[in-house]
Design an enzyme around this catalytic site. Structure first.
Site, PDB file in Angstrom:
ATOM      1  CD  GLU A  24      -2.631  -1.117   0.049  1.00  0.00           C
ATOM      2  OE1 GLU A  24      -3.074  -0.369  -0.579  1.00  0.00           O
ATOM      3  OE2 GLU A  24      -3.660  -2.224  -0.296  1.00  0.00           O
ATOM      4  CB  CYS A  30      -6.603  -2.686   6.307  1.00  0.00           C
ATOM      5  SG  CYS A  30      -6.505  -4.442   6.959  1.00  0.00           S
ATOM      6  CG  HIS A  66      -4.313  -5.214   1.955  1.00  0.00           C
ATOM      7  ND1 HIS A  66      -4.739  -3.880   1.886  1.00  0.00           N
ATOM      8  CD2 HIS A  66      -5.193  -5.659   3.066  1.00  0.00           C
ATOM      9  CE1 HIS A  66      -5.613  -3.391   2.655  1.00  0.00           C
ATOM     10  NE2 HIS A  66      -5.856  -4.530   3.517  1.00  0.00           N
TER      11      HIS A  66
HETATM   12  N1  PCA Z   1      -8.333  -6.800   6.431  1.00  0.00           N
HETATM   13  C1  PCA Z   1      -9.241  -5.857   6.597  1.00  0.00           C
HETATM   14  C2  PCA Z   1      -9.425  -5.670   8.102  1.00  0.00           C
HETATM   15  C3  PCA Z   1      -8.587  -6.871   8.734  1.00  0.00           C
HETATM   16  C4  PCA Z   1      -7.843  -7.463   7.594  1.00  0.00           C
HETATM   17  O1  PCA Z   1      -7.021  -8.349   7.848  1.00  0.00           O
HETATM   18  C5  PCA Z   1      -9.105  -4.599   5.864  1.00  0.00           C
HETATM   19  O2  PCA Z   1      -8.605  -4.707   4.517  1.00  0.00           O
HETATM   20  O3  PCA Z   1      -9.270  -3.593   6.209  1.00  0.00           O
END
Ligand code: PCA
Length: 207
Positions: free
Chosen positions: A80, A143, A167
């Site tokens: 990100e 997140c 991610h």
């Molecule tokens: N993914 C979610 C919240 C917790 C996670 O592992 C997100 O992308 O916001």
């Protein structure tokens, strides 16, 4: 010896797994000549996750912070680039909180950037055969919320260290057992996601 804090999340929503938490747990205690890792699984709860993250930063005093989360449906590791100052999600967090269309920090900066070597991490991963891309949105759920708080907190403390958010995709097991997912959802085995995060850490600590 650099101290690396890696966080992941526990499972949330309809998911029965969350590889980001598994990765953080697996890395906990890892040590080599270049770095040592503290790996922590955070609850998928807006306030508690932020609180826990701040406590970990204060107590461990890391040189690098890499927060991880699951992004079901993405086919690759996404590094990100930016967190935005908004939370907006229909889904409840793990304590039933629903936050829609609210700034994370009243009068905070509109957006904050990752201080990880985002493009170099993607390049290294791809050179090692792992599908990866830079992402320009971490979503507007927990997140993005923790990513925004991470960068803002470090800035407020004058702590100028590499920090950011990555991610990871669904685990194959998650997709295999769901009649709908199995038709179209991409996944990545845990081993490959682990390798990706290891490479990301190496790329980050090398300077
Ligand atoms: N993914 C979610 C919240 C917790 C996670 O592992 C997100 O992308 O916001």
């Amino acid at each position: 010896m650099k101290r690396v804090l890696i966080t992941g999340f526990d499972k949330f929503g309809n998911n029965t797994t969350n590889s980001s938490g598994d990765i953080a747990r697996t890395f906990n205690g890892k040590k080599n000549e270049k770095y040592e890792v503290r790996g922590v699984m955070l609850p998928t709860v807006y306030n508690t996750a932020v609180q826990r993250l701040k406590e970990e930063i204060d107590s461990y005093n890391p040189d690098v912070v890499m927060c991880l989360g699951l992004f079901g449906g993405r086919p690759n590791i996404t590094v990100e680039r930016v967190a935005i100052n908004v939370t907006d999600e229909d889904m409840a967090d793990n304590e039933g909180n629903i936050i829609q269309n609210e700034p994370i920090l009243e009068n905070g900066e509109t957006a904050v950037f990752s201080t990880l070597p985002v493009t170099n991490i993607v390049k290294t991963l791809r050179e090692n055969g792992i599908p990866a891309a830079v992402s320009n949105t971490a979503g507007t759920f927990v997140c993005n919320h923790i990513f925004y708080n991470l960068i803002t907190y470090l800035k407020s403390k004058g702590k100028n260290i590499p920090a950011g958010f990555i991610h990871v995709p669904f685990l194959p097991e998650e997709v295999a057992k769901n009649d709908e997912y199995v038709k179209k959802m991409p996944s990545m085995p845990l081993d490959l996601s682990l390798k990706a995060i290891e490479l990301a850490v190496e790329e980050t600590v090398k300077d």
